[in-house]
Design an enzyme around this catalytic site. Structure first.
Site, short mmCIF file in Angstrom:
data_model
loop_
_atom_site.label_atom_id
_atom_site.label_comp_id
_atom_site.label_asym_id
_atom_site.label_seq_id
_atom_site.Cartn_x
_atom_site.Cartn_y
_atom_site.Cartn_z
N TRP A 313 0.68 -1.19 0.06
CA TRP A 313 0.06 -0.04 -0.03
C TRP A 313 0.90 1.19 -0.13
O TRP A 313 0.29 2.27 0.15
CB TRP A 313 -0.92 0.02 1.35
N CYS A 348 -6.97 -4.35 -1.86
CA CYS A 348 -8.16 -5.25 -1.35
C CYS A 348 -9.23 -5.57 -2.46
O CYS A 348 -9.59 -6.79 -2.35
CB CYS A 348 -9.22 -4.20 -0.37
N HIS A 407 -13.16 -0.26 1.18
CA HIS A 407 -12.77 -1.34 1.48
C HIS A 407 -13.63 -2.53 0.87
O HIS A 407 -14.92 -2.45 1.01
CB HIS A 407 -12.48 -1.89 2.97
N ASP A 430 -13.11 -11.89 4.46
CA ASP A 430 -12.30 -10.78 4.18
C ASP A 430 -10.89 -11.42 4.03
O ASP A 430 -10.25 -11.90 4.90
CB ASP A 430 -12.05 -9.77 4.85
N ASP A 472 -18.42 4.58 15.34
CA ASP A 472 -18.63 6.28 15.52
C ASP A 472 -17.02 6.75 15.52
O ASP A 472 -16.16 5.88 15.97
CB ASP A 472 -19.12 6.64 16.57
N TYR A 602 -5.78 5.01 -0.42
CA TYR A 602 -7.20 4.86 -0.20
C TYR A 602 -7.51 3.82 0.86
O TYR A 602 -8.82 3.96 1.42
CB TYR A 602 -7.64 3.84 -1.49
#
Length: 772
Positions: A313, A348, A407, A430, A472, A602
């Site tokens: 990344w 991803c 994602h 995932d 949150d 990203y």
């Protein structure tokens, strides 16, 4: 002829164990005898002459000359006819050898074989089928099954039925149970005679016929754990080999074309290699989609056990392939199987695309799913913590949590017998290595029902995925006096969760931006701000590492800050960042606002600070002002060469009179032009060729270098790259390929454009292929 197997003399699978492990029924073969009661078996004792109490073996020997697997008929009945290995004369992707067609079937469903004998058989002739899988076949483990026509295996429910007999030809119907292990099974056939006492005597001299069959999960079988009732869903999530993976951000959603290619021989071969050699799943459990999908999520990435793909990344991809360059899974799997080393590099959406491929190849209904504004909680607090200093500067070096622009993960469809009733259906899985689960980089399967309701105690990895969609954001702001102000941002995580809609048009070229997206946010969370949604958050928070984070309330505010969204900005254009500040009180307010523009990966991690301005405004009672920060092309263009085009705006405001604090972040992505991809024909017949031309106009005021196009089409065109060198400012570059249609249906040709200055640019076209 493909699918017809001749007699093999004295066939033994080299992986078979000693026959002593197989004693389940009394069996006599020439030179070999198995006795039910003993733990050991003697294979070289001479056969004893029959006594008066022993039924006589028929004098007439019956040899099986060949077995026709009826591949055409079986593959159509089992919805496997698109698999490349089912086509006679297919080219092996690794050896480049021409291969005979192989049988691919689904469990829980009968399949036909046609046996040719050397002579007519008598009425009392029966046929035996021995099915095995794995290195040590044992009846006790369910991977050794011996069945005879008219009988059903009591332990495993395998069965074989004599369907017809005419002359020297016999047709058998074989049934594999809906819970059997998936993989490559060995099937051995011989003709037998069953005596009155149940003794089984071979009618063959010392010969048997052996074949192999791929047995997969079966979404059409009600007893299978992956059963899907809806045929439209089955066609999309099992049979569709081309689709879309959504990227960008929630304001600018882009449907990235992706060639899943699950029917290519390399895809099936890779899925079985990973399943057999790397997952370490005992053969007893290789019928469980729960365990297989979990293990596959660990092995699609290379963080453990030398898996398929390495993630990166940081924008440095010179020693591998940039993640934005991939347009499908096939080239990745091809490279992996050639070297048995992880392929570099993926992010991803690439992990998700490969995960979809290997799971669909095995028959598990699977789809790629994108969560926009996706939270990454690293400490189990189920909140995303942002830190600011007393000078209104964001301190990203203290942020261990992040919010990704998007994602992509997967959902696999299955029952969950390991959980209480009601948690079956879509399960989030995932393959991107983010956090470890039980010491391994994997995630899921996690029930969407559990995620939606905040039941984070349900396995697997439900807390982590819950935070991704419903955390949150908490801003921890240091004040001049050293105290910490805590500000909550709600409804900023988990937006427009997207997947390709089942049954949507294959002609994606109509609208590249949002043609067939299905919003499935309501499957992950209740509507933002509702009592059900807040209850789910609080329920989950009670099991988090910071259950008291919500004990403090927000302070009263009389100045509002409204951020105008930055939207629809094309690469190479200038733009403005605007904030409307409104004083709702009856007194004047002194307001400070700092706006910082950063380029980001990203994943939400800051890359470069591009521009920062601080504004001071004196607002009269009941008045408002607009703050504007202008951004020119030169402010950002040089920092876009890693092809992410992602930016983040940080806002921190304060009111001197009331000590009110405002903190917010906004993400957006620069848009790019897409190449025009045009076929020479809209419709062709199988075997007919057509051309596809792709063109792209350089939108920048500078020359672009190292330009190249890549083309591929699932089942019709392996990946092809065409280099075009340097293209001047405003110039148009073109490339063309020829495609030969190999199978009926829709041929979707994906074209990708890359250069040094730009990338992550795809287009596609669709050609209908008709049967001759």
């Amino acid at each position: 002829m493909g699918g017809v197997y001749s007699t093999l003399s004295s066939y033994f699978d080299p992986a078979d164990p000693p026959r002593a492990h197989r004693a389940e029924s009394s069996v006599s073969l020439p030179g070999r005898r198995i006795n039910t009661g003993g733990e050991t078996c003697n294979f070289h004792e001479p056969v004893k002459p029959p006594s008066a109490d022993t039924p006589k073996k028929p004098k007439k020997a019956v040899e099986i000359e060949s077995v026709d697997l009826c591949i055409g008929e079986n593959s159509r009945d089992h919805h496997t006819d698109d698999y490349e290995v089912c086509q006679d004369g297919y080219i092996d992707d690794l050896t480049k050898e021409v291969k005979k067609a192989q049988l691919v079937i689904r469990r829980g469903q009968t399949f036909k074989v046609k046996i040719t004998l050397n002579d007519k058989c008598s009425e009392d002739t029966q046929f035996r089928v021995i099915s095995t899988i794995g290195k040590i076949p044992l009846a006790s483990k369910g991977n050794y099954n011996e069945i005879i026509t008219g009988r059903k295996s009591k332990e495993t429910n395998w069965s074989v039925k004599l369907d017809s007999k005419e002359g020297k030809t016999v047709e058998l119907l074989i049934y594999s149970p809906p819970k059997c292990a998936v993989g490559k099974w060995n099937l051995k056939f011989d003709a037998v005679y069953v005596g009155d006492d149940g003794e089984v005597i071979s009618l063959s001299t010392d010969k048997t016929v052996a074949i192999q069959a791929y047995i997969l999960f079966n979404a059409w079988c009600k007893e299978d754990a992956v059963y899907m009732k809806d045929e439209t869903w089955r066609k999309e999530y099992v049979l569709n080999d081309t689709g879309k993976i959504y990227t960008g951000n929630y304001k600018q959603i882009y449907g990235r074309p992706w060639n899943f290619g699950q029917f290519e021989s390399i895809s099936l071969e890779t899925a079985l290699y990973v399943l057999n050699e790397l997952t370490k799943i005992p053969i007893t459990f290789r019928g469980s989609p729960t365990l297989i999908s979990r293990k596959m999520s660990a092995l699609v990435n290379s963080s453990d056990d030398n898996g398929i793909l390495t993630g990166r990344w940081d924008g440095e991809y010179s020693d591998g392939v940039s993640p934005t360059k991939w347009t499908g899974s096939v080239a990745i799997l091809q490279k992996y199987m050639e070297t048995k080393q992880p392929v570099e590099y993926g992010q991803c959406w690439v992990f998700s695309g490969v995960m979809t491929t290997v799971c669909r190849a095995l028959g598990i209904p699977t789809r790629s799913v994108t969560n926009f504004a996706s939270a990454h909680d690293t400490d189990g607090s189920l909140t995303i913590d942002m830190h600011w200093d007393e000078n209104e500067e964001h301190m990203p070096e203290l942020d261990t949590d992040s919010v990704w622009n998007f994602h992509v993960w997967n959902e696999c469809w299955m029952t969950r017998p390991d959980l209480q009733e009601g948690y079956g259906g879509w399960q989030a899985v995932d393959a991107t290595p983010q956090e470890t689960s039980d010491g391994i980089y994997c995630a899921g399967p996690a029930s969407l029902v559990a995620i939606k309701n905040g039941n984070v105690g349900v396995t697997f990895d439900t807390p982590f995925i819950f935070a991704e969609v419903n955390a949150d954001k908490v801003h921890w702001v240091k004040q001049k006096d050293g105290s910490i102000e805590k500000l909550f941002e709600r409804s900023v995580v988990g937006k427009k969760i997207s997947t390709k809609r089942a049954g949507s048009s294959r002609d994606f070229s109509v609208d590249m931006w949002n043609p067939d997206r299905e919003d499935i946010t309501d499957q992950y969370k209740y509507s933002e701000g509702t009592s059900e949604e807040r209850a789910a958050v609080w329920r989950a928070n009670e099991m988090s590492t910071k259950p008291t984070v919500y004990t403090e309330g927000d302070s009263q505010k009389d100045v509002t800050f409204r951020v105008e969204e930055v939207d629809n900005v094309f690469l190479g254009s200038s733009f403005e960042i605007r904030v409307v500040i409104k004083n709702t009180s009856d007194e004047k307010r002194s307001v400070g606002l700092t706006v910082t523009l950063c380029s980001v990966y990203y994943t939400g991690i800051n890359k470069t600070k591009l521009k920062r301005e601080r504004f001071a405004k004196e607002l009269k009672p009941k008045s408002e002002e607009v703050v504007i920060m202008k951004v020119e092309v030169d402010d950002y263009l040089a920092d876009m060469k890693d092809h992410t085009y992602a930016m983040k705006i940080n806002y921190l405001g304060s009111v001197r009179e009331t000590k009110q604090i405002f903190a917010s972040q906004d993400d957006f992505r620069l848009r790019t032009l897409v190449p025009d991809v045009i076929p020479s024909k809209k419709s062709v017949a199988v075997g007919e060729s057509f051309k596809v031309k792709a063109s792209f106009k350089n939108p920048l005021d500078i020359s672009i270098q190292n330009c190249e196009f890549t083309f591929e089409a699932a089942g019709n065109l392996k990946p092809v790259t065409i280099s075009k060198g340097t293209i001047g400012a405003g110039e148009v570059v073109e490339a063309e390929v020829e495609v030969t249609a190999k199978r009926a249906g829709y041929c979707v040709v994906i074209s990708s454009f890359e250069c040094k200055e730009m990338g992550d640019i795809q287009g596609q076209c669709t050609v209908e292929v008709k049967r001759k």
